[in-house]
Design an enzyme around this catalytic site. Sequence first.
Site, mmCIF file in Angstrom:
data_model
loop_
_atom_site.group_PDB
_atom_site.id
_atom_site.type_symbol
_atom_site.label_atom_id
_atom_site.label_comp_id
_atom_site.label_asym_id
_atom_site.label_seq_id
_atom_site.Cartn_x
_atom_site.Cartn_y
_atom_site.Cartn_z
ATOM 1 N N GLU A 263 0.989 -1.087 0.026
ATOM 2 C CA GLU A 263 0.072 -0.033 0.092
ATOM 3 C C GLU A 263 0.822 1.325 0.019
ATOM 4 O O GLU A 263 1.179 1.834 0.896
ATOM 5 C CB GLU A 263 -0.880 0.070 1.339
ATOM 6 C CG GLU A 263 -1.753 -1.081 1.320
ATOM 7 C CD GLU A 263 -3.043 -1.172 0.318
ATOM 8 O OE1 GLU A 263 -3.076 -0.148 -0.249
ATOM 9 O OE2 GLU A 263 -3.685 -1.891 0.357
ATOM 10 N N CYS A 297 -2.279 9.159 2.436
ATOM 11 C CA CYS A 297 -1.923 8.503 1.093
ATOM 12 C C CYS A 297 -2.906 8.955 0.071
ATOM 13 O O CYS A 297 -2.666 9.016 -1.356
ATOM 14 C CB CYS A 297 -2.089 6.990 1.091
ATOM 15 S SG CYS A 297 -3.545 6.296 2.018
HETATM 16 P P1 NAD Z 1 8.231 5.044 4.783
HETATM 17 O O1 NAD Z 1 8.428 4.177 3.602
HETATM 18 O O2 NAD Z 1 9.270 5.769 5.378
HETATM 19 O O3 NAD Z 1 8.016 3.804 6.042
HETATM 20 C C1 NAD Z 1 7.160 2.790 6.055
HETATM 21 C C2 NAD Z 1 7.361 1.571 7.070
HETATM 22 O O4 NAD Z 1 8.959 1.011 6.320
HETATM 23 C C3 NAD Z 1 8.045 2.169 8.402
HETATM 24 O O5 NAD Z 1 7.658 1.219 9.442
HETATM 25 C C4 NAD Z 1 9.419 2.005 8.214
HETATM 26 O O6 NAD Z 1 10.419 1.838 9.579
HETATM 27 C C5 NAD Z 1 9.768 0.592 7.275
HETATM 28 N N1 NAD Z 1 10.799 0.324 6.710
HETATM 29 C C6 NAD Z 1 12.019 1.481 6.712
HETATM 30 N N2 NAD Z 1 13.191 0.539 6.001
HETATM 31 C C7 NAD Z 1 12.815 -0.849 6.106
HETATM 32 C C8 NAD Z 1 13.409 -1.801 5.464
HETATM 33 N N3 NAD Z 1 14.610 -1.604 4.955
HETATM 34 N N4 NAD Z 1 12.728 -3.121 5.576
HETATM 35 C C9 NAD Z 1 11.399 -3.118 6.150
HETATM 36 N N5 NAD Z 1 10.677 -2.083 6.517
HETATM 37 C C10 NAD Z 1 11.283 -0.799 6.375
HETATM 38 O O7 NAD Z 1 6.922 5.495 4.882
HETATM 39 P P2 NAD Z 1 6.196 6.822 5.861
HETATM 40 O O8 NAD Z 1 6.902 7.990 5.564
HETATM 41 O O9 NAD Z 1 6.136 6.290 7.195
HETATM 42 O O10 NAD Z 1 4.453 6.902 5.479
HETATM 43 C C11 NAD Z 1 4.278 7.714 4.108
HETATM 44 C C12 NAD Z 1 4.218 6.885 2.916
HETATM 45 O O11 NAD Z 1 3.068 5.926 3.327
HETATM 46 C C13 NAD Z 1 3.573 7.842 1.770
HETATM 47 O O12 NAD Z 1 4.183 7.426 0.616
HETATM 48 C C14 NAD Z 1 2.090 7.388 1.872
HETATM 49 O O13 NAD Z 1 1.650 7.579 0.686
HETATM 50 C C15 NAD Z 1 2.371 5.991 2.263
HETATM 51 N N6 NAD Z 1 0.989 5.250 2.634
HETATM 52 C C16 NAD Z 1 0.273 4.688 1.734
HETATM 53 C C17 NAD Z 1 -0.919 4.215 2.105
HETATM 54 C C18 NAD Z 1 -1.847 3.321 1.008
HETATM 55 O O14 NAD Z 1 -2.699 2.625 1.994
HETATM 56 N N7 NAD Z 1 -1.485 3.290 0.076
HETATM 57 C C19 NAD Z 1 -1.594 4.430 3.377
HETATM 58 C C20 NAD Z 1 -0.698 5.254 4.391
HETATM 59 C C21 NAD Z 1 0.680 5.682 4.027
#
Ligand code: NAD
Length: 511
Positions: A263, A297
Amino acid sequence: MNAILAKLGIGEVNSGATTGGRNGWLETSGSELVSISPIDGKPIAKVIQASADDYQIVIEKARAAFEKWRMVPAPVRGQVVREIGDILREYKDPLGQLVTLEMGKIMAEGRGEVQEMIDIADFAVGQSRMLYGLAMHSERPRHRMYEQWHPLGIVGVITAYNFPVSVWSWNALIAAVCGDITVWKPSSITPLTAIAVQHIIAPVIDRHGLDGVFNLVIGKGGEVGETMIQDRRIPLISMTGSTAMGIHIAEAVGRRLGRSILELGGNNAIIVAEDADLDMAVRATLFGAVGTAGQRCTTTRRIIVHRAVKPTFVERLVAAYGQVRIGNPLEEGSLMGPVVDGATIESLEKAIAAAKASGGRLLYGGRRITVSGCEGGYYVEPAIMEVQNEYPIVKEETFAPLLYIIECSHIDEAIAKHNDVPQGLSSAIFTKNMHYQEQFLSPIGSDCGIANVNIGTSGAEIGGAFGGEKETGGGRESGSDAWKQYMRRQTTTINWGHELPLAQGIRFDAD
Ligand code: NAD
């Protein structure tokens, strides 16, 4: 606020891992993480994160729990989820307030997020009696064929900061009725809300002896997250976050032929046709673009507006932006709180500069502001820019309150511009013209996972499958038949006769 933290079980220093229940908390030995409130930039509490050893303990408990949980009848699993929904109802206000404190969204949205958890719990209870498989007619006589759905195993749930609790529930409560175990790795920006959820549901876990069914591991993405995605004991990783991270996770999980639900980012647009109800379109845009300070998002990031109504629409929108009360999100009158951190403000400023460099024009906002009593907080005016859809920055998701206005003069042009971005999450059209509406919803219309008519891009209900196409990752969570991804399908053929006919009429006799 201290009373609320205490009510939610949050101390000054907290363990970053649990296998559930009051006694499931581990003596974690990883590095210290400080949760900072974006409201005033002050620390709220500390977490001792999970080490690699702590992670192993949790996974082993999860494996043991799966052995039992998968054999609990699904409707009985549903009753556990019903109790989780009931206890979340009791904690709706304090948990909503903690979401606001730790993430910065206004109180109404914080509470709304907890309501979403309650809604999905209700949905999951019903689903627990509807894990249907199909029955087929066999081509062979006296044979019966059907498919059934079995629990999958451990589901790794990696969540983003902007919906710090509801996304867990979308996954964990559906997975639970499917007979799965979840291991939750929340965003390092919002660890306390995750800890609070575990404290809230602890009485239910203890009442039913469900140690290991709902697990939490707080740790760095590059460490705990990375270990999870490589771990073959986890058949499914459900990840919510940025597209860049999603690509990395898809590669890592795909390499071991695991499953993933992704997502990821959106670049959501509303088409405002020449016959649109402009009052509704302006209100939907305001909520979609400014709500959650532009950090959903599904946030509305682009408006594709017919040139005949563009001046009026923009004038009304700018006036509406001027009325938005930006302030402490814990105060009831605030419509927009802070963004989550300084990096988000910088990304907003960089995007405005990039759009200007391409020829764009700033129509409103974009300045940093100070809110009295919240001096260390991350407050900024939401921005509106007039741009061309072709600018490179417009193709990116800037996760901040920045709205682009793009002119069009025909429905075909509007839809072409609408789809001409790499992301495909949410979309909307405002029109009274049924030809426009149907074209937008047809195979030559919106290419997004969500397509709305006379409703904005954000604020989805839990009953539908939620997710998007292209760089949004293709995942679907929450309602509809999203549950199927948390189970494994088994096709079964039973021969109740005394012959052994082969399919396709093949004969394979030795004589
Ligand atoms: P992010 O990508 O920085 O982090 C997301 C998660 O991934 C966090 O828990 C982070 O700790 C983890 N992560 C980081 N490095 C990792 C690795 N190497 N392996 C596994 N996990 C790892 O995102 P964010 O800044 O927390 O959130 C914002 C983003 O999320 C925006 O792009 C938004 O559009 C998206 N989002 C999408 C939806 C959807 O349903 N499509 C919903 C909410 C947010």
